[in-house]
Design a protein around this motif. Structure first.
Motif, short mmCIF file in Angstrom:
data_model
loop_
_atom_site.label_atom_id
_atom_site.label_comp_id
_atom_site.label_asym_id
_atom_site.label_seq_id
_atom_site.Cartn_x
_atom_site.Cartn_y
_atom_site.Cartn_z
N THR A 294 0.84 -1.20 0.00
CA THR A 294 0.00 0.00 0.00
C THR A 294 0.88 1.25 0.00
O THR A 294 2.09 1.20 0.26
N THR B 74 -5.79 2.90 -6.90
CA THR B 74 -5.87 4.12 -6.09
C THR B 74 -7.17 4.12 -5.30
O THR B 74 -8.04 3.27 -5.51
N ASP B 75 -7.28 5.11 -4.40
CA ASP B 75 -8.58 5.30 -3.76
C ASP B 75 -9.46 6.17 -4.66
O ASP B 75 -9.09 6.47 -5.80
N ASN C 124 -6.07 9.33 -11.43
CA ASN C 124 -5.86 8.11 -10.66
C ASN C 124 -5.35 6.97 -11.53
O ASN C 124 -4.62 6.10 -11.06
N GLU D 292 -8.94 3.87 -9.90
CA GLU D 292 -9.90 3.83 -8.79
C GLU D 292 -11.05 2.86 -9.06
O GLU D 292 -12.02 2.84 -8.30
N PRO E 45 -11.89 -0.65 -5.96
CA PRO E 45 -11.55 -0.42 -4.55
C PRO E 45 -11.83 -1.64 -3.68
O PRO E 45 -12.79 -2.37 -3.91
N ARG F 216 -10.30 9.04 1.83
CA ARG F 216 -8.98 8.43 1.71
C ARG F 216 -9.01 7.05 2.38
O ARG F 216 -9.45 6.92 3.52
N GLU F 217 -8.52 6.06 1.69
CA GLU F 217 -8.50 4.70 2.23
C GLU F 217 -7.22 4.02 1.76
O GLU F 217 -7.05 3.73 0.58
N ARG F 218 -6.31 3.78 2.71
CA ARG F 218 -4.99 3.25 2.35
C ARG F 218 -5.08 1.89 1.68
O ARG F 218 -4.31 1.59 0.77
N ASN G 194 -7.05 0.86 -0.41
CA ASN G 194 -7.33 1.02 -1.84
C ASN G 194 -6.11 1.52 -2.62
O ASN G 194 -6.01 1.30 -3.83
N ARG G 195 -5.19 2.16 -1.93
CA ARG G 195 -4.00 2.71 -2.58
C ARG G 195 -2.92 1.62 -2.55
O ARG G 195 -2.06 1.59 -1.66
#
Length: 217
Positions: free
Chosen positions: A75, A112-113, A121, A154, A157, A164-166, A168-169
């Motif tokens: 992540t 990505t988020d 993204n 994105e 997810p 923001r959601e780590r 997802n990144r």
């Protein structure tokens, strides 16, 4: 009394005959019937046959093994494609596994988020995947085996949220196939990989470990 004993003995004999199959089932059933009571006898052979005839895809089997044995995902911080210490540690684990299988190719997917535009993204996900490929290459993994770098941006997810959601990144590394024409493969069959590991596991005992019987005190 004698009649009673004879009757009891006959009853016991009949009981024993009636339960012979339960007591000694392997004698009265086909070979392997008892061993396979839990459905596992011959599973390895069944798997190998399936791989050879194409009913089981060896790339799927390897992909499942990779996902089971090492973390496949790293992540990233928000709006970043930089690998932190934890990400690099995970990628070192991936590289250790990848080095065991020089015949196998991999694909890295970037995500990505949901913060930001889809266009941005998509590019960010690609940069993240490229960062992973670059780091794996510094660990001795040939870029020719990292066959493709893909960005889902994105669109996939893990956690559906606009914030923001780590989780997802992330990037995800997956087995994608075999290197075409690799000399270690027998017609591209997974059996060759397993056979090589089997041979490598047979470590000989050092000759100096056993004292000679002719040695003198």
């Amino acid at each position: 009394m004698k009649q009673f004993l004879l009757t009891s003995a006959a009853a016991l004999t009949l009981t024993a005959c009636a339960n012979t199959n339960a007591t000694f089932p392997s004698f009265f059933q086909e070979s392997g019937a008892v061993v396979d009571a839990h459905g596992t006898f011959g599973a390895a052979t069944t798997h190998n046959v399936g791989v050879q005839n194409g009913t089981i895809k060896y790339t799927v089997d390897l992909a499942n093994r990779f996902a089971d044995e090492v973390p496949s995902m790293v992540t990233f911080a928000f709006n970043s494609s930089q690998l932190d210490a934890n990400a690099r540690a995970i990628l070192r684990q991936q590289a250790d596994w990848i080095r065991q299988f020089p015949e196998v190719r991999f694909r890295v997917y970037g995500h990505t988020d949901l913060v930001g535009s889809q266009t941005y993204n998509k590019r960010l996900g690609l940069r993240r995947a490229q960062a992973v490929v670059s780091y794996l290459s510094t660990l001795g993994i040939s870029r020719s085996r990292l066959e493709a770098v893909v960005s889902f941006g994105e669109t996939q997810p893990l956690v559906v949220t606009q914030g923001r959601e780590r989780r997802n990144r992330r990037t995800v590394t997956e087995v994608s196939g075999f290197v075409q024409g690799h000399p270690s493969l027998l017609d591209g069959k997974y059996a060759a990989v397993i056979y090589r590991e089997y041979i490598a596991s047979a470590v000989p005992i050092p000759t100096g470990a056993v004292p000679s019987v002719n040695s003198s005190e």
